[in-house]
Scaffold this motif. Structure first.
Motif, PDB file in Angstrom:
ATOM      1  N   ARG A 253       5.636   4.240   1.987  1.00 37.78           N
ATOM      2  CA  ARG A 253       6.207   5.377   2.731  1.00 37.78           C
ATOM      3  C   ARG A 253       7.017   4.873   3.930  1.00 37.78           C
ATOM      4  O   ARG A 253       8.081   5.416   4.246  1.00 37.78           O
ATOM      5  CB  ARG A 253       5.099   6.330   3.185  1.00 37.78           C
ATOM      6  CG  ARG A 253       4.576   7.221   2.068  1.00 37.78           C
ATOM      7  CD  ARG A 253       3.681   8.337   2.594  1.00 37.78           C
ATOM      8  NE  ARG A 253       2.469   7.851   3.240  1.00 37.78           N
ATOM      9  CZ  ARG A 253       1.325   7.555   2.619  1.00 37.78           C
ATOM     10  NH1 ARG A 253       1.236   7.718   1.309  1.00 37.78           N
ATOM     11  NH2 ARG A 253       0.274   7.136   3.292  1.00 37.78           N
ATOM     12  N   THR A 254       6.532   3.834   4.583  1.00 42.63           N
ATOM     13  CA  THR A 254       7.261   3.246   5.718  1.00 42.63           C
ATOM     14  C   THR A 254       8.614   2.712   5.268  1.00 42.63           C
ATOM     15  O   THR A 254       9.635   2.950   5.921  1.00 42.63           O
ATOM     16  CB  THR A 254       6.432   2.128   6.387  1.00 42.63           C
ATOM     17  OG1 THR A 254       5.204   2.686   6.853  1.00 42.63           O
ATOM     18  CG2 THR A 254       7.193   1.478   7.529  1.00 42.63           C
TER      19      THR A 254
ATOM     20  N   SER B  39       0.850  -1.194   0.000  1.00 44.69           N
ATOM     21  CA  SER B  39       0.000   0.000   0.000  1.00 44.69           C
ATOM     22  C   SER B  39       0.884   1.241   0.000  1.00 44.69           C
ATOM     23  O   SER B  39       2.094   1.171   0.272  1.00 44.69           O
ATOM     24  CB  SER B  39      -0.892   0.003   1.240  1.00 44.69           C
ATOM     25  OG  SER B  39      -0.104   0.219   2.405  1.00 44.69           O
ATOM     26  N   ALA B  40       0.270   2.384  -0.252  1.00 46.04           N
ATOM     27  CA  ALA B  40       1.004   3.651  -0.232  1.00 46.04           C
ATOM     28  C   ALA B  40       1.622   3.888   1.147  1.00 46.04           C
ATOM     29  O   ALA B  40       2.770   4.349   1.251  1.00 46.04           O
ATOM     30  CB  ALA B  40       0.075   4.802  -0.614  1.00 46.04           C
ATOM     31  N   THR B  41       0.894   3.553   2.192  1.00 46.57           N
ATOM     32  CA  THR B  41       1.409   3.715   3.555  1.00 46.57           C
ATOM     33  C   THR B  41       2.624   2.825   3.783  1.00 46.57           C
ATOM     34  O   THR B  41       3.633   3.268   4.353  1.00 46.57           O
ATOM     35  CB  THR B  41       0.303   3.386   4.588  1.00 46.57           C
ATOM     36  OG1 THR B  41      -0.794   4.266   4.364  1.00 46.57           O
ATOM     37  CG2 THR B  41       0.816   3.535   6.012  1.00 46.57           C
ATOM     38  N   GLU B  42       2.554   1.591   3.317  1.00 41.39           N
ATOM     39  CA  GLU B  42       3.688   0.667   3.480  1.00 41.39           C
ATOM     40  C   GLU B  42       4.895   1.146   2.675  1.00 41.39           C
ATOM     41  O   GLU B  42       6.033   1.056   3.147  1.00 41.39           O
ATOM     42  CB  GLU B  42       3.279  -0.746   3.042  1.00 41.39           C
ATOM     43  CG  GLU B  42       2.306  -1.408   4.003  1.00 41.39           C
ATOM     44  CD  GLU B  42       1.717  -2.691   3.442  1.00 41.39           C
ATOM     45  OE1 GLU B  42       1.533  -3.634   4.242  1.00 41.39           O
ATOM     46  OE2 GLU B  42       1.426  -2.752   2.219  1.00 41.39           O
TER      47      GLU B  42
END
Length: 129
Positions: free
Chosen positions: A114-115, A109-112
């Motif tokens: 970024r992480t 995902s986009a969040t992953e």
């Protein structure tokens, strides 16, 4: 992490490969450190000289290394990576990176993502210490 390393190896190994990972490790050593004898390679790779002789013979048979007499000791043979061997060693990281980039962009995902980007920045900062 071990599973990721195994997957990266699998993804950077063409199905029709005729070489083994011990051969690639040995070949990489010859590319980065220069010509060496079988006994020096065996010591560096922590294997028996007989095993290394088999590894080098396989590399030579495939055209990845060539041997020449040691100018300082004509009884010894020094092995060097050929152009074909150097090309193989240089291609593996590119194939690993290509697979990893694709897996990150399609599976996370986009969040992953970024992480991971934040973690990479932190690891780079640590490497500079």
């Amino acid at each position: 992490m071990v599973r990721l390393r195994a997957r990266l190896r699998a993804e950077s190994a063409p199905e029709n490969r005729s070489w083994s990972w011990p051969q690639v490790s040995t070949l990489n050593r010859l590319v980065t450190e220069g010509p060496q004898s079988v006994s020096a390679l065996a010591t560096a790779e922590h294997v028996r000289p007989q095993s290394m002789a088999e590894t080098v013979a396989g590399l030579k048979e495939q055209g990845f290394v060539s041997g020449r007499k040691d100018p300082a000791d004509g009884r010894r043979v020094l092995y060097s990576a050929t152009d074909t061997g150097r090309e193989l060693v240089s291609r593996i990281p590119e194939e690993r990176e290509s697979w990893l980039e694709g897996a990150i962009s399609t599976s996370l995902s986009a969040t992953e993502r970024r992480t991971i980007a934040a973690a990479v920045a932190i690891m780079e900062r640590l490497a500079e210490q």
